[in-house]
Design a protein around this motif. Structure first.
Motif, mmCIF file in Angstrom:
data_model
loop_
_atom_site.group_PDB
_atom_site.id
_atom_site.type_symbol
_atom_site.label_atom_id
_atom_site.label_comp_id
_atom_site.label_asym_id
_atom_site.label_seq_id
_atom_site.Cartn_x
_atom_site.Cartn_y
_atom_site.Cartn_z
ATOM 1 N N LEU A 64 0.845 -1.207 0.000
ATOM 2 C CA LEU A 64 0.000 0.000 0.000
ATOM 3 C C LEU A 64 0.876 1.251 0.000
ATOM 4 C CD1 LEU A 64 -2.650 -1.130 2.637
ATOM 5 C CD2 LEU A 64 -3.160 -0.561 0.249
ATOM 6 N N ALA A 65 1.935 1.213 0.822
ATOM 7 C CA ALA A 65 2.824 2.378 0.911
ATOM 8 C C ALA A 65 3.495 2.649 -0.427
ATOM 9 C CB ALA A 65 3.862 2.151 2.009
ATOM 10 N N ALA A 66 3.863 1.581 -1.154
ATOM 11 C CA ALA A 66 4.511 1.770 -2.462
ATOM 12 C C ALA A 66 3.526 2.422 -3.444
ATOM 13 C CB ALA A 66 4.992 0.432 -3.007
ATOM 14 N N LEU A 67 2.270 1.983 -3.404
ATOM 15 C CA LEU A 67 1.256 2.586 -4.281
ATOM 16 C C LEU A 67 1.009 4.044 -3.896
ATOM 17 C CD1 LEU A 67 -1.152 -0.484 -4.353
ATOM 18 C CD2 LEU A 67 0.059 0.454 -6.330
ATOM 19 N N LEU A 68 1.012 4.287 -2.595
ATOM 20 C CA LEU A 68 0.807 5.649 -2.076
ATOM 21 C C LEU A 68 1.923 6.586 -2.552
ATOM 22 C CD1 LEU A 68 -0.702 7.493 -0.020
ATOM 23 C CD2 LEU A 68 0.660 6.442 1.779
ATOM 24 N N ARG A 69 3.167 6.096 -2.448
ATOM 25 C CA ARG A 69 4.315 6.898 -2.904
ATOM 26 C C ARG A 69 4.224 7.175 -4.404
ATOM 27 N NH1 ARG A 69 8.082 3.572 0.393
ATOM 28 N NH2 ARG A 69 8.507 4.840 2.218
ATOM 29 N N ALA A 70 3.837 6.139 -5.165
ATOM 30 C CA ALA A 70 3.773 6.301 -6.619
ATOM 31 C C ALA A 70 2.700 7.326 -6.998
ATOM 32 C CB ALA A 70 3.487 4.953 -7.277
ATOM 33 N N ALA A 71 1.564 7.283 -6.301
ATOM 34 C CA ALA A 71 0.459 8.194 -6.632
ATOM 35 C C ALA A 71 0.703 9.607 -6.102
ATOM 36 C CB ALA A 71 -0.858 7.643 -6.062
ATOM 37 N N HIS A 72 1.444 9.701 -4.988
ATOM 38 C CA HIS A 72 1.628 11.007 -4.331
ATOM 39 C C HIS A 72 3.102 11.192 -3.948
ATOM 40 C CE1 HIS A 72 -2.713 11.242 -4.240
ATOM 41 N NE2 HIS A 72 -2.752 10.071 -3.642
ATOM 42 N N PRO A 73 3.950 11.402 -4.953
ATOM 43 C CA PRO A 73 5.397 11.446 -4.674
ATOM 44 C C PRO A 73 5.814 12.570 -3.736
ATOM 45 C CG PRO A 73 4.918 11.796 -7.044
ATOM 46 C CD PRO A 73 3.618 11.524 -6.373
ATOM 47 N N THR A 74 4.986 13.592 -3.555
ATOM 48 C CA THR A 74 5.396 14.679 -2.647
ATOM 49 C C THR A 74 5.067 14.371 -1.183
ATOM 50 O OG1 THR A 74 3.318 15.825 -3.100
ATOM 51 C CG2 THR A 74 5.236 16.488 -4.401
ATOM 52 N N ALA A 75 4.344 13.287 -0.931
ATOM 53 C CA ALA A 75 4.074 12.923 0.472
ATOM 54 C C ALA A 75 5.288 12.202 1.048
ATOM 55 C CB ALA A 75 2.850 12.013 0.548
ATOM 56 N N ASP A 76 5.506 12.414 2.325
ATOM 57 C CA ASP A 76 6.579 11.716 3.045
ATOM 58 C C ASP A 76 5.943 10.461 3.652
ATOM 59 O OD1 ASP A 76 8.515 10.822 4.758
ATOM 60 O OD2 ASP A 76 8.576 12.652 5.990
ATOM 61 N N VAL A 77 6.192 9.312 3.022
ATOM 62 C CA VAL A 77 5.495 8.079 3.421
ATOM 63 C C VAL A 77 6.392 7.251 4.343
ATOM 64 C CG1 VAL A 77 4.437 5.938 2.582
ATOM 65 C CG2 VAL A 77 4.194 8.062 1.253
ATOM 66 N N ARG A 78 5.852 6.870 5.493
ATOM 67 C CA ARG A 78 6.601 6.042 6.452
ATOM 68 C C ARG A 78 5.872 4.718 6.637
ATOM 69 N NH1 ARG A 78 9.377 10.014 9.878
ATOM 70 N NH2 ARG A 78 9.642 11.800 8.495
ATOM 71 N N ILE A 79 6.609 3.621 6.527
ATOM 72 C CA ILE A 79 5.992 2.301 6.689
ATOM 73 C C ILE A 79 6.082 1.896 8.154
ATOM 74 C CG2 ILE A 79 6.011 -0.124 5.959
ATOM 75 C CD1 ILE A 79 7.334 0.772 3.371
ATOM 76 N N CYS A 80 5.003 2.090 8.894
ATOM 77 C CA CYS A 80 4.966 1.647 10.297
ATOM 78 C C CYS A 80 3.532 1.755 10.802
ATOM 79 C CB CYS A 80 5.913 2.468 11.171
ATOM 80 S SG CYS A 80 5.435 4.173 11.428
ATOM 81 N N ARG A 81 3.288 1.164 11.967
ATOM 82 C CA ARG A 81 1.998 1.346 12.627
ATOM 83 C C ARG A 81 1.987 2.716 13.300
ATOM 84 N NH1 ARG A 81 2.230 -1.501 16.988
ATOM 85 N NH2 ARG A 81 0.050 -1.925 17.371
#
Ligand code: SAM
Length: 270
Positions: A89-106
């Motif tokens: 999900l995080a990889a898809l999120l990064r691809a769709a919204h490259p300007t967001a700072d995505v962190r993989i954690c709970r």
């Protein structure tokens, strides 16, 4: 109340599995973004009216999935950090919204400096989180005037007319023994508010509900219902068959509620 650790009530003398799997969305990651409808425009307008969508302000999106909240927050000009435990999900999120700072954690495991965010949001995700851990973290990482906006889609508006499709859905639900989802029932805003304020760390500043309808064909019902964490593939197939038997398209009545909370000022003990 510790949402994500809801106890399991025995039904018919049996003990059910603890709760549905929080990684269900990760397992359906590829389908998730296209299957879920966007949140209503009125909800975003309410956030704007409350002054919470200020360009340049710092937002944290908890349980961001593929970005159903991240995208509009970025579009409004906010700087967005997104927390998502599912790597796909995080990889898809990064691809769709490259300007967001995505962190993989709970959310319970996130680490941020004090006063890092002006706005924290949880969009149809709060029930997966342990509130005892989460709320005390939020008190620190929100600015003193920051806000915590929690909202949730309710797929099936119990106040709306009962459609033939909803009769068929009720039959499927009556037949099954699904494990319970964590937290209060999706439609129970009062119970959610109680859970969010019980610690005394947060107080409600605004609450609102939005009602909306969607026309969905059989394929769209299949895609959407497959994303529901408590629906089995066989149950989804029954829902799809019901749409086909009812003419191929159904009108669904859904609602979304939102509650906005502010940290309660912590006073030193006398
Ligand atoms: C129903 S989806 C909502 C996704 C997105 N916010 C939306 O509005 O469509 C719930 C999300 O919460 C995430 N999640 C589950 N447990 C979590 C936790 N402990 N902390 C943060 N996110 C969690 C799931 O991986 C999933 O992406």
């Amino acid at each position: 109340m510790r949402h994500a650790r809801a106890s399991t009530p025995p039904r018919d003398g049996h003990t059910l599995d603890p709760v549905v799997d929080p990684m269900h969305f990760e397992a359906n990651a590829d389908a998730y973004a296209g299957a879920r409808p966007p949140y209503p425009a009125e909800l975003w307008q309410r956030l704007r009216t409350l002054g919470l969508l200020r360009p340049g302000s710092r937002a944290l999106d908890l349980g961001a999935g593929t970005g159903q909240a991240t995208g509009p927050l970025l579009d409004a000009g906010l700087r967005v950090t997104a927390i998502e435990p599912g790597a796909r999900l995080a990889a898809l999120l990064r691809a769709a919204h490259p300007t967001a700072d995505v962190r993989i954690c709970r959310a319970e495991d996130m680490q941020f400096a004090p006063s890092s965010f002006d706005l924290v949001v949880a969009a149809t995700s709060i029930h997966w989180m342990d509130l005892e851990i989460l709320l005390s973290k939020l008190c620190t990482i929100l600015t003193p005037h920051g806000r915590f906006a929690v909202w949730r889609n309710v797929f099936g508006d119990s106040d709306a007319e009962v459609t033939p499709f909803r009769v068929r859905i009720a039959e499927i639900v009556d037949d099954r023994r699904a494990p319970p989802r964590p937290g209060p029932p999706a439609e129970d805003l009062d119970a959610t508010i109680e859970a969010l304020t019980a610690s005394g760390l947060f107080q409600v500043t605004d609450a609102s509900t939005y009602r909306w309808t969607l026309e969905l064909d059989a394929a769209a019902i299949g895609r959407l219902f497959r994303t529901f964490s408590d629906w089995s593939p066989g149950e989804v197939e029954r829902a799809v068959a019901a749409v086909n038997e009812l003419g191929g398209t159904v009108t669904e009545h859904y609602s979304s509620w939102m509650v906005v909370l502010a940290p309660v000022e912590q006073r030193a003990a006398p």
